[in-house]
Scaffold this motif. Sequence first.
Motif, PDB file in Angstrom:
ATOM      1  N   GLU A  67       0.967  -1.234   0.094  1.00 30.70           N
ATOM      2  CA  GLU A  67      -0.160   0.144   0.073  1.00 30.70           C
ATOM      3  C   GLU A  67       0.888   1.186  -0.203  1.00 30.70           C
ATOM      4  N   THR A  68       0.288   2.262  -0.613  1.00 26.09           N
ATOM      5  CA  THR A  68       0.999   3.543  -0.668  1.00 26.09           C
ATOM      6  C   THR A  68       0.363   4.543   0.245  1.00 26.09           C
ATOM      7  N   VAL A  69       1.282   5.382   1.327  1.00 31.94           N
ATOM      8  CA  VAL A  69       0.688   6.124   2.311  1.00 31.94           C
ATOM      9  C   VAL A  69       1.432   7.510   1.982  1.00 31.94           C
ATOM     10  N   ARG A  70       0.607   8.604   1.962  1.00 32.25           N
ATOM     11  CA  ARG A  70       1.103   9.878   2.125  1.00 32.25           C
ATOM     12  C   ARG A  70       0.987  10.297   3.327  1.00 32.25           C
ATOM     13  N   PRO A  71       2.191  10.285   4.275  1.00 30.84           N
ATOM     14  CA  PRO A  71       2.162  10.410   5.794  1.00 30.84           C
ATOM     15  C   PRO A  71       1.465  11.792   6.242  1.00 30.84           C
ATOM     16  N   LEU A  72       1.406  12.936   5.320  1.00 34.73           N
ATOM     17  CA  LEU A  72       1.195  14.067   5.757  1.00 34.73           C
ATOM     18  C   LEU A  72      -0.073  14.390   5.315  1.00 34.73           C
ATOM     19  N   LYS A  73      -1.011  15.369   6.178  1.00 34.56           N
ATOM     20  CA  LYS A  73      -2.242  15.603   5.398  1.00 34.56           C
ATOM     21  C   LYS A  73      -2.366  16.954   5.980  1.00 34.56           C
ATOM     22  N   ASP A  74      -2.805  17.901   5.271  1.00 37.13           N
ATOM     23  CA  ASP A  74      -3.002  19.314   5.564  1.00 37.13           C
ATOM     24  C   ASP A  74      -1.706  19.836   6.220  1.00 37.13           C
ATOM     25  N   GLY A  75      -0.557  19.612   5.672  1.00 33.60           N
ATOM     26  CA  GLY A  75       0.649  19.980   6.360  1.00 33.60           C
ATOM     27  C   GLY A  75       1.190  19.404   7.589  1.00 33.60           C
ATOM     28  N   VAL A  76       0.375  18.542   8.272  1.00 33.77           N
ATOM     29  CA  VAL A  76       0.835  17.999   9.311  1.00 33.77           C
ATOM     30  C   VAL A  76       0.994  16.425   9.325  1.00 33.77           C
ATOM     31  N   ILE A  77       1.582  15.672  10.346  1.00 34.15           N
ATOM     32  CA  ILE A  77       1.735  14.297  10.321  1.00 34.15           C
ATOM     33  C   ILE A  77       0.411  13.576  10.538  1.00 34.15           C
ATOM     34  N   ALA A  78      -0.145  12.742   9.685  1.00 36.62           N
ATOM     35  CA  ALA A  78      -1.323  12.074   9.984  1.00 36.62           C
ATOM     36  C   ALA A  78      -0.990  10.681  10.338  1.00 36.62           C
TER      37      ALA A  78
ATOM     38  N   CYS B   2      10.735  22.196   9.179  1.00 34.30           N
ATOM     39  CA  CYS B   2       9.935  23.423   8.935  1.00 34.30           C
ATOM     40  C   CYS B   2       8.434  22.723   9.328  1.00 34.30           C
ATOM     41  N   ILE B   3       7.597  23.621   9.817  1.00 30.19           N
ATOM     42  CA  ILE B   3       6.178  23.264  10.121  1.00 30.19           C
ATOM     43  C   ILE B   3       5.114  24.410   9.824  1.00 30.19           C
ATOM     44  N   PRO B   4       4.061  24.008   9.703  1.00 33.99           N
ATOM     45  CA  PRO B   4       3.039  25.036   9.125  1.00 33.99           C
ATOM     46  C   PRO B   4       2.789  25.970  10.480  1.00 33.99           C
ATOM     47  N   SER B   5       2.106  27.117  10.193  1.00 32.52           N
ATOM     48  CA  SER B   5       2.238  28.133  11.177  1.00 32.52           C
ATOM     49  C   SER B   5       0.971  27.808  12.119  1.00 32.52           C
ATOM     50  N   GLY B   6       0.024  27.192  11.436  1.00 31.11           N
ATOM     51  CA  GLY B   6      -1.373  26.613  12.114  1.00 31.11           C
ATOM     52  C   GLY B   6      -1.339  25.666  12.838  1.00 31.11           C
ATOM     53  N   ILE B   7      -0.153  24.969  13.121  1.00 31.65           N
ATOM     54  CA  ILE B   7      -0.107  23.879  13.983  1.00 31.65           C
ATOM     55  C   ILE B   7      -0.458  23.702  15.266  1.00 31.65           C
TER      56      ILE B   7
ATOM     57  N   ILE C  27      11.025  25.436  12.546  1.00 29.42           N
ATOM     58  CA  ILE C  27      10.840  26.983  12.164  1.00 29.42           C
ATOM     59  C   ILE C  27       9.320  27.027  11.224  1.00 29.42           C
ATOM     60  N   TYR C  28       8.792  28.078  11.624  1.00 25.44           N
ATOM     61  CA  TYR C  28       7.303  28.139  10.881  1.00 25.44           C
ATOM     62  C   TYR C  28       7.474  28.349   9.379  1.00 25.44           C
ATOM     63  N   GLU C  29       6.675  27.644   8.657  1.00 29.33           N
ATOM     64  CA  GLU C  29       6.691  27.791   7.168  1.00 29.33           C
ATOM     65  C   GLU C  29       6.987  29.180   6.472  1.00 29.33           C
ATOM     66  N   PRO C  30       6.048  30.111   6.959  1.00 25.99           N
ATOM     67  CA  PRO C  30       6.425  31.502   6.225  1.00 25.99           C
ATOM     68  C   PRO C  30       7.765  32.023   6.681  1.00 25.99           C
ATOM     69  N   MET C  31       8.077  31.806   7.749  1.00 28.14           N
ATOM     70  CA  MET C  31       9.324  32.499   8.289  1.00 28.14           C
ATOM     71  C   MET C  31      10.532  31.968   7.231  1.00 28.14           C
ATOM     72  N   ALA C  32      10.506  30.571   7.166  1.00 27.14           N
ATOM     73  CA  ALA C  32      11.415  29.732   6.248  1.00 27.14           C
ATOM     74  C   ALA C  32      11.363  30.162   4.782  1.00 27.14           C
TER      75      ALA C  32
ATOM     76  N   GLY D  80       1.299  25.580  -0.559  1.00 28.47           N
ATOM     77  CA  GLY D  80       1.673  24.337  -0.915  1.00 28.47           C
ATOM     78  C   GLY D  80       0.775  23.196  -1.113  1.00 28.47           C
ATOM     79  N   GLY D  81       0.969  21.964  -0.811  1.00 23.06           N
ATOM     80  CA  GLY D  81       0.167  20.969  -1.207  1.00 23.06           C
ATOM     81  C   GLY D  81      -1.169  20.845  -0.242  1.00 23.06           C
ATOM     82  N   GLY D  82      -0.855  20.951   1.109  1.00 22.10           N
ATOM     83  CA  GLY D  82      -1.730  20.829   2.037  1.00 22.10           C
ATOM     84  C   GLY D  82      -2.438  22.034   2.743  1.00 22.10           C
ATOM     85  N   THR D  83      -1.409  23.225   2.759  1.00 22.02           N
ATOM     86  CA  THR D  83      -2.012  24.356   3.598  1.00 22.02           C
ATOM     87  C   THR D  83      -1.127  25.729   2.599  1.00 22.02           C
ATOM     88  N   THR D  84      -2.040  26.807   2.864  1.00 29.11           N
ATOM     89  CA  THR D  84      -1.762  28.007   2.344  1.00 29.11           C
ATOM     90  C   THR D  84      -1.594  28.733   3.699  1.00 29.11           C
TER      91      THR D  84
END
Length: 343
Positions: free
Chosen positions: A64-75, A106-111, A134-139, A160-164
């Motif tokens: 099975e294939t898994v995309r481990p992140l969803k909406d910018g965070v680890i799911a 790097c992490i999303p700022s809404g985390i 580090i927060y993504e917009p800062m990076a 990005g893919g999961g979050t703006t």
Amino acid sequence: MKLFKFFSQEIAIDLGTANTLVIQDGEVLIDQPSIIALNRRTRETVAVGQRAMLMHEKTHGNIETVRPLKDGVIADFDAAEKMIKGFINMITARRSFFSHMKMVICIPSGITEVEKRAVFDSADHVDSKETYLIYEPMAAALGIGLDVEEPVGNMIIDIGGGTTEIAVIALSGIVCDQSIRIAGDEFTLDIMNYLKKQHNLLIGERTAEQIKIKVGAALTELESPPEDLAVNGRDLMTGIPKQIYVTFKEVAESLDKSISKVEDAIMKALEATPPELASDIYQTGLYLTGGGALLRGLDKRISSKTKLPVHVAEDPLRAVVRGTGIALKNTDRFTFLIDRRNN
Ligand SMILES: Nc1ncnc2c1ncn2[C@@H]1O[C@H](COP(=O)(O)OP(=O)(O)OP(=O)(O)O)[C@@H](O)[C@H]1O
Ligand SMILES: [Mg+2]
């Protein structure tokens, strides 16, 4: 000291919903889709990144294939750790000899706090001895060469893919920000749904993403429009494969609602910006980063909505990892980095 350096490894990671990038000494060593293929029974890693992507939506019972992140965070933590391990192993086969690993992630700022702790834990599990977030917009701001320590406001919009993520940055801090879970993945879904509704055509995620990249647009009028694209899928009525041609206008129509939500978030962020910084932004304009910045006409659309100049970063897909790499070199100086203590 030299010996210590020899035994230490420093890496910066942009762990994105769509793509994971790893930079070491200013060089991007990994730039691969955030996906892993696992043996369904043993949970062992079969492939990570590009190789796993080739298997996506084409697997059989054992894999099975898994995309481990969803909406910018680890799911899916287990899958995320295995994926990071897989990428780190790609950079160095001598991994086990390194006694000290330092990482900036790097992490999303809404985390949330819980999600932040989970990222620290994942870093521990891949043997990082010193981890900073580090927060993504800062990076992104660092990555496009802005001086984030200056008393000057800059607005970054990272799609990005999961979050703006939209943020105003000044004096080494995020003054105000908006983070919405609508970005590239949602655009891809919009295209799938549109083709289902309008053309009775069922397509997969990879095909929809290709449509977005090849004929995607944010406006129904473009200066240099792309040619119509032949798309293959399965006819919902007859159940057999069929081909249709998709135009950029149709894609623009399918994406309109989601792009409006991005625009609304930008307007909110502008409204929340203190006047002195707003006056800086009036002069400097807005900076677009992340893969979504490449959507045709998006800069123009945002510019006419906000009446502000909009700049698309050069190489927008790599702005965040470059900035994360700059942060890695300045962990002593940058007060905005997050470690376990100030978390
Ligand atoms: N030319 C293009 N036009 C439109 N979208 C694109 C283009 N190239 C890439 N994308 C989209 O950009 C997104 C990936 O961007 P990016 O790598 O910045 O995201 P990410 O960092 O992995 O995600 P996030 O930051 O949300 O966790 C994907 O949804 C991809 O389909
Ligand atoms: Mg990103």
